[in-house]
Write an enzyme that holds these catalytic residues in place. Sequence first.
Site, PDB file in Angstrom:
ATOM      1  N   ARG A   1       0.876  -1.160   0.084  1.00 49.67           N
ATOM      2  CA  ARG A   1      -0.071   0.052  -0.035  1.00 49.67           C
ATOM      3  C   ARG A   1       0.797   1.235  -0.078  1.00 49.67           C
ATOM      4  NH1 ARG A   1      -4.430   1.848   4.481  1.00 49.67           N
ATOM      5  NH2 ARG A   1      -4.744   4.216   3.846  1.00 49.67           N
TER       6      ARG A   1
ATOM      7  N   ARG B   1      -6.014   2.548  -2.576  1.00 51.58           N
ATOM      8  CA  ARG B   1      -5.374   1.501  -1.795  1.00 51.58           C
ATOM      9  C   ARG B   1      -5.530  -0.112  -2.255  1.00 51.58           C
ATOM     10  NH1 ARG B   1      -9.002   3.996   2.631  1.00 51.58           N
ATOM     11  NH2 ARG B   1      -9.023   5.505   0.848  1.00 51.58           N
TER      12      ARG B   1
ATOM     13  N   ASP C   1      -6.985  -1.825   2.995  1.00 55.93           N
ATOM     14  CA  ASP C   1      -7.106  -0.899   4.169  1.00 55.93           C
ATOM     15  C   ASP C   1      -7.567  -1.694   5.224  1.00 55.93           C
ATOM     16  OD1 ASP C   1      -7.153   1.271   5.555  1.00 55.93           O
ATOM     17  OD2 ASP C   1      -8.852   2.213   4.783  1.00 55.93           O
TER      18      ASP C   1
ATOM     19  N   ASP D   1      -8.716  -1.830   9.199  1.00 51.04           N
ATOM     20  CA  ASP D   1      -9.007  -1.025  10.306  1.00 51.04           C
ATOM     21  C   ASP D   1      -9.587  -1.684  11.546  1.00 51.04           C
ATOM     22  OD1 ASP D   1      -8.016   1.561   9.392  1.00 51.04           O
ATOM     23  OD2 ASP D   1      -9.999   1.571   8.242  1.00 51.04           O
TER      24      ASP D   1
END
Length: 785
Positions: free
Chosen positions: A365, A374, A377, A379
């Site tokens: 990334r 990207r 990702d 999270d």
Amino acid sequence: MNTEHSQSTCKILNDVVMVKNLEYSALIKNKLQPLHVNTKFLTDFALASSTDDLKYSINYAVVCRDFKNYEKEHKEQNYNSVVSLAKHLIKDVAFKQNCQNVSVELELKEENFEVSLTLNRTISDDKNISIVGNDCVTIKNLSVSTIIGIFTFERFQKQPVVLNIDLEINLDENDSDFSIVGSTISNYVENSNFKTVEALVLNVNKMIYKLIPFVNSCNVGVLKTDIIEYSDVGVSSKRNKKEISELDSEIVEFADENVTTDRFVIPNLNQETQTKQIDTGDHIAFIAFGSNIGHQLHNILQAIEELNLHDKIEVLQTSSLYKSKPMYYLDQPDFINGCLKIKTTLTPHELLKVLKDIEYLSLKRIKHFDNCPRTIDLDIILYDSLIVNTSDLNIPHIRMIERTFVLVPLCELIPPDFIHPVTAEPVHDHLKQLMESEPKTDLQESIDLISLVPLPTRFPMLDEDKNKSLKFRYLEYDLVHSKTATQLMAILNITPDSFSDGCEANLDLESTMKKVDEMYENNVDIIDVGGCSTRPGSLQPLIDDEMNRVIPVVKEIKKKYAESVIISVDTYRSEVAEEAIKAGADIINDISAGTFDDKMYDVIAKYNVPYVINHTRGDIKTMAKLVDYGQTDDGDLKIYNKRITKEDIIVTEIAKELSSNIEKMYAKGVKRWQIILDPGLGFAKNLSQNLSVIRDLPFFKQYKQFDVKTKTYISFDYMPVLLGPSRKKFIGTITGKETAAERINGTSASITAGIGFGSDIVRVHDFKEMKDVCLMGDAIYKNIH
């Protein structure tokens, strides 16, 4: 002045003569203060009212004149406090009137609040003045802006709040400067950073008792006036001296750097949700993922594989996959999003490091700017019920409740009663509110999501250079709004004994390919190849026979049509499934949902193919007898769907049995996005039960359960549903058509009803005729035409 209560007995006085908002000014600590005086005289004006004669009451005109005369005569007098002034007015003005009980309130206005002091006094026959009950001090309409709230937007701007503080106090024993008290409270609130008004109220209460130890009780109310457009909201709390003294916590103070709207800072005063309480055992976390460059499915699968390879992480469940419009930075490709449920012994910050390594080291990334395209990702959305607030990590994720592409997949993994650790609302409620809200098109073009069922790309884990030309293939459904055209799965039987069209010609490859050509020309969506009749009681072929029927056909279709035809293989045998996938099959359609072959789930997980799971019971020989769908004990299951009708009970029992299989699939690594549900018309169901399944399809599609023992949540929300009524016996029984080929009209009616009740895919023999039925059904029920 005597502070003891009057011992004299007197008549209870229910009448009041009052003077309100009398303008008055006096020197208080060398400062001329404008005031309002409010006076209540408790009296008995029975005679005045009956005789209409003022001499039996108190003349309020005289009272007003006496106050103003006293003001003029004492304009040079400097009082130590407002309390001192009030006592003089009571003694020298109020009790000159014909009364024994009086209440005097003095009001003064400061810059952002008002202070009022109310003294309640009685006078005895020997002219001793004493307190009645408690005096009252009110700091009202204290208006201040502060950081307070649980939502993201509340963290990035100050919110207006209004405080009203009522103190019960003996002003004969305490003569504080209450204007300074109000200013101190104002300054404290201005520089605080609470999540809840409840915590703010308690700490203001504590501060009051610290500033004025003689307070008997304190009621603090806080209103938020700008959070809900049609209402002010807030709380109030009354505490006495004993209750405050028993609290073992100090007044919460905030460091200057944590009282800021420039970055997300959220306090955490709850010991149960603080990271310092993390033990070394297992923890449950939820990870949101997104990808919009490269081969998105490969990126996601690689990330999951690396998580599973970590010795302190186990991926327990995946959500469905969703295609979403980009948010914040709009000029970029659509994203593929979803969520993972993991078990880990890592701390939140250790887990964060693992995720960042996968993003930047493994999947390369590159972050040119915030919210840019990207490869992946990752999270942390939730970690148990902890609240983490550091410069590099916020849990719960600060923007989760404003993103459908996070909440929809997350709500597939958590039950409806799962409470957001900060907002104290069920996360499912946040999703409902978000779905009903007006989308902010400056943040995201649309909040709509498209469900994706990925089709295999040969093969998922090749190195990057060889993957560059590979296309991400998938089936797509708008399951949130039910706006996707019904997909047509055409049945291609390679069997001599199928109930509807079994014949020796089915085993001829050339004859079979003519049918395939016809299906292709009629734009069917999926061709379902079957080499084994599964009608109840049928004789099952040897596995080699099934393999020799199916594999050549799959290869020939793939050779002729390549990726332009989607091939499903109807088999319950894992060996046939694996060889079919290697030959080019895209989907496995298993009438047993894995109950006939315990290796099936391993194959499905290994090749990441879509998996149609059909509900049945027993085996081919016994299924027709296993038709008792009475309500069974839920045991460790918490069912979130209220069963009202007999049909609700039937489909719930079907859903419970399918969910039991799904839980086993998850344990083997099958992803939720691979699963297509089939309630199993004609399998272990009698006529009325087949009709119930069709009619109660909406209930089936919303099924939700939580296993309190295994802590696994399974829901059918936004899972594609396949319905296969084509030519089946229950249609023949109702219409009187004994021959399967004569049941076209009955099938048409069943397909139409199925579309109306929510089926996403229909499996049919008569694909030409049913193509028109689907077109009409979609036009009527989905307004697609």
